[in-house]
Design a protein around this motif. Structure first.
Motif, PDB file in Angstrom:
ATOM      1  N   SER A  26       0.702  -1.058   0.050  1.00  0.00           N
ATOM      2  CA  SER A  26      -0.046  -0.031   0.001  1.00  0.00           C
ATOM      3  C   SER A  26       0.981   1.294  -0.131  1.00  0.00           C
ATOM      4  O   SER A  26       0.641   2.083  -0.749  1.00  0.00           O
ATOM      5  CB  SER A  26      -0.778   0.059   1.175  1.00  0.00           C
ATOM      6  N   PHE A  27       1.898   1.265   0.858  1.00  0.00           N
ATOM      7  CA  PHE A  27       2.829   2.514   0.952  1.00  0.00           C
ATOM      8  C   PHE A  27       3.460   2.483  -0.385  1.00  0.00           C
ATOM      9  O   PHE A  27       3.543   3.658  -0.707  1.00  0.00           O
ATOM     10  CB  PHE A  27       3.583   2.456   2.117  1.00  0.00           C
ATOM     11  N   ALA A  28       3.986   1.508  -0.838  1.00  0.00           N
ATOM     12  CA  ALA A  28       4.789   1.528  -2.308  1.00  0.00           C
ATOM     13  C   ALA A  28       4.043   1.973  -3.207  1.00  0.00           C
ATOM     14  O   ALA A  28       4.271   2.920  -4.051  1.00  0.00           O
ATOM     15  CB  ALA A  28       5.206   0.133  -2.411  1.00  0.00           C
ATOM     16  N   MET A  29       2.609   1.540  -3.310  1.00  0.00           N
ATOM     17  CA  MET A  29       1.638   1.948  -4.259  1.00  0.00           C
ATOM     18  C   MET A  29       1.642   3.599  -4.148  1.00  0.00           C
ATOM     19  O   MET A  29       1.264   4.301  -5.444  1.00  0.00           O
ATOM     20  CB  MET A  29       0.611   1.192  -4.325  1.00  0.00           C
ATOM     21  N   MET A  30       1.268   3.994  -3.036  1.00  0.00           N
ATOM     22  CA  MET A  30       0.965   5.333  -2.727  1.00  0.00           C
ATOM     23  C   MET A  30       2.106   6.366  -3.367  1.00  0.00           C
ATOM     24  O   MET A  30       1.910   7.528  -4.046  1.00  0.00           O
ATOM     25  CB  MET A  30       0.759   5.782  -1.212  1.00  0.00           C
ATOM     26  N   LEU A  31       3.346   5.843  -2.959  1.00  0.00           N
ATOM     27  CA  LEU A  31       4.499   6.567  -3.557  1.00  0.00           C
ATOM     28  C   LEU A  31       4.834   6.551  -4.782  1.00  0.00           C
ATOM     29  O   LEU A  31       5.530   7.374  -5.500  1.00  0.00           O
ATOM     30  CB  LEU A  31       5.652   6.331  -2.384  1.00  0.00           C
ATOM     31  N   PHE A 110       7.731  10.297  13.152  1.00  0.00           N
ATOM     32  CA  PHE A 110       6.826   9.413  13.165  1.00  0.00           C
ATOM     33  C   PHE A 110       5.503   9.606  12.060  1.00  0.00           C
ATOM     34  O   PHE A 110       5.236  10.995  11.733  1.00  0.00           O
ATOM     35  CB  PHE A 110       6.155   9.407  14.351  1.00  0.00           C
ATOM     36  N   LEU A 111       5.134   8.687  11.465  1.00  0.00           N
ATOM     37  CA  LEU A 111       3.984   8.772  10.707  1.00  0.00           C
ATOM     38  C   LEU A 111       3.027   7.826  11.242  1.00  0.00           C
ATOM     39  O   LEU A 111       3.253   6.708  11.829  1.00  0.00           O
ATOM     40  CB  LEU A 111       4.260   8.164   9.332  1.00  0.00           C
ATOM     41  N   LEU A 112       1.495   8.029  11.307  1.00  0.00           N
ATOM     42  CA  LEU A 112       0.607   7.134  11.562  1.00  0.00           C
ATOM     43  C   LEU A 112       0.280   6.113  10.149  1.00  0.00           C
ATOM     44  O   LEU A 112       0.490   6.674   9.106  1.00  0.00           O
ATOM     45  CB  LEU A 112      -0.637   7.886  11.926  1.00  0.00           C
ATOM     46  N   LYS A 113       0.071   5.036  10.583  1.00  0.00           N
ATOM     47  CA  LYS A 113      -0.251   3.953   9.324  1.00  0.00           C
ATOM     48  C   LYS A 113      -1.289   4.342   8.560  1.00  0.00           C
ATOM     49  O   LYS A 113      -1.415   4.004   7.415  1.00  0.00           O
ATOM     50  CB  LYS A 113      -0.247   2.591   9.978  1.00  0.00           C
ATOM     51  N   ASN A 114      -2.438   5.090   9.223  1.00  0.00           N
ATOM     52  CA  ASN A 114      -3.581   5.549   8.454  1.00  0.00           C
ATOM     53  C   ASN A 114      -3.462   6.927   7.803  1.00  0.00           C
ATOM     54  O   ASN A 114      -4.300   7.573   7.405  1.00  0.00           O
ATOM     55  CB  ASN A 114      -4.871   5.330   9.405  1.00  0.00           C
ATOM     56  N   THR A 115      -2.146   7.104   7.576  1.00  0.00           N
ATOM     57  CA  THR A 115      -1.935   8.687   7.051  1.00  0.00           C
ATOM     58  C   THR A 115      -2.621   8.693   5.575  1.00  0.00           C
ATOM     59  O   THR A 115      -2.527   7.830   4.779  1.00  0.00           O
ATOM     60  CB  THR A 115      -0.348   8.757   7.006  1.00  0.00           C
ATOM     61  N   GLU A 116      -3.070   9.807   5.453  1.00  0.00           N
ATOM     62  CA  GLU A 116      -3.769  10.070   3.996  1.00  0.00           C
ATOM     63  C   GLU A 116      -2.333  10.041   2.902  1.00  0.00           C
ATOM     64  O   GLU A 116      -1.254  10.833   3.320  1.00  0.00           O
ATOM     65  CB  GLU A 116      -4.407  11.294   4.094  1.00  0.00           C
ATOM     66  N   PRO A 117      -2.512   9.513   1.686  1.00  0.00           N
ATOM     67  CA  PRO A 117      -1.589   9.574   0.861  1.00  0.00           C
ATOM     68  C   PRO A 117      -0.928  10.917   0.492  1.00  0.00           C
ATOM     69  O   PRO A 117       0.257  10.969   0.457  1.00  0.00           O
ATOM     70  CB  PRO A 117      -2.341   9.161  -0.515  1.00  0.00           C
ATOM     71  N   GLU A 118      -1.575  12.096   0.448  1.00  0.00           N
ATOM     72  CA  GLU A 118      -1.242  13.133   0.253  1.00  0.00           C
ATOM     73  C   GLU A 118      -0.240  13.642   1.589  1.00  0.00           C
ATOM     74  O   GLU A 118       0.613  14.437   1.307  1.00  0.00           O
ATOM     75  CB  GLU A 118      -2.093  14.368  -0.199  1.00  0.00           C
ATOM     76  N   ASP A 119      -0.603  13.464   2.735  1.00  0.00           N
ATOM     77  CA  ASP A 119       0.083  13.805   3.711  1.00  0.00           C
ATOM     78  C   ASP A 119       1.270  13.012   4.023  1.00  0.00           C
ATOM     79  O   ASP A 119       2.518  13.418   4.319  1.00  0.00           O
ATOM     80  CB  ASP A 119      -0.659  13.611   5.028  1.00  0.00           C
ATOM     81  N   LEU A 120       1.283  11.543   3.572  1.00  0.00           N
ATOM     82  CA  LEU A 120       2.423  10.760   3.347  1.00  0.00           C
ATOM     83  C   LEU A 120       3.701  11.339   2.488  1.00  0.00           C
ATOM     84  O   LEU A 120       4.646  11.265   2.699  1.00  0.00           O
ATOM     85  CB  LEU A 120       2.161   9.582   3.000  1.00  0.00           C
TER      86      LEU A 120
END
Length: 232
Positions: A26-31, A110-120
């Motif tokens: 999920s994180f890789a896809m967002m980025l 730190f980042l929350l695991k439910n961070t919105e894609p744009e915030d990530l």
């Protein structure tokens, strides 16, 4: 607000570390859709992460905390102490007992695991530019945890580096340690925000601290933050 002129010219190379494959994907896809971010690998535990980071030399690691073989705190400590990459820990507010350990290990935030894609994406860009990623509410949580610790900091000898600070710089360091942003410090001390920024930079340089996150830890460990005065 970050300065666009300070943005890296090359894509920020990122490694994602989490023991859950779905989270990593999920994180890789967002980025991966961002032109200025390049995901160069992923790992399922801290030991794999350290090996991967040594091999790929990314700019930044998104690191889960709880993992088998080697947890994220231990992996962060190895990566940061060897100056291999910056690390941002992935956490949730219901497990914030890891925050201070993460700061001690050298995490840039730190980042929350439910961070919105744009915030990530914004967070990764910010850390890549050299900024610490620690929101005021997270800072106050960390301070609350530190100041409720049973171990008194008064028994620890202050760092001799404190003597290198001017009285104003020491005052600024205390307010940084209490979680205040530059604008709040400026209002508190009746200074311009640019002047506060200069003082903060001088404090970090004199104390050989990487960022404001380390400044919070330093202020606590040297008794500049005490129970009851962590906020406000």
């Amino acid at each position: 607000m970050t300065d666009p002129a300070a943005a890296p010219t090359d894509p920020t190379r990122v490694v994602v570390v989490d023991d859950q494959r779905l989270v990593r994907s999920s994180f890789a896809m967002m980025l991966s859709v961002e032109d200025d971010i390049d995901v160069v690998g992923d790992a399922a535990d801290g030991a794999q992460a350290v090996d991967l980071v040594r091999r790929e030399r990314p700019d930044l690691v998104l690191m889960d905390v709880q993992m088998p073989v080697m947890d994220g705190i231990a992996a962060t400590e190895q990566i940061v102490s060897d100056d291999l990459a910056k690390v941002v820990l992935l956490t949730t507010f219901d497990r914030d007992d890891y925050l201070f350990d993460g700061l001690r290990a050298g995490a840039s935030g730190f980042l929350l695991k439910n961070t919105e894609p744009e915030d990530l994406v914004d967070a990764i860009r910010s850390v890549a530019r050299g900024h610490a990623l620690l929101a005021p509410e997270v800072t106050l949580r960390v301070i609350e945890r530190m100041t409720s610790d049973d171990t008194p900091t008064d028994s620890v000898a202050p760092s001799p580096d404190l003597a290198r600070l001017t009285p104003r710089e020491r005052e600024v360091l205390e307010l940084v340690g209490r979680g205040l942003a530059n604008a709040e410090i400026a209002r508190r001390l009746f200074l311009g925000e640019a002047t506060v920024k200069t003082h903060v930079s001088s404090v970090l340089a004199k104390l050989q601290l990487r960022d404001r996150v380390q400044a919070v830890v330093f202020a606590y460990e040297n008794s500049l933050i005490r129970p009851g005065n962590s906020a406000g």
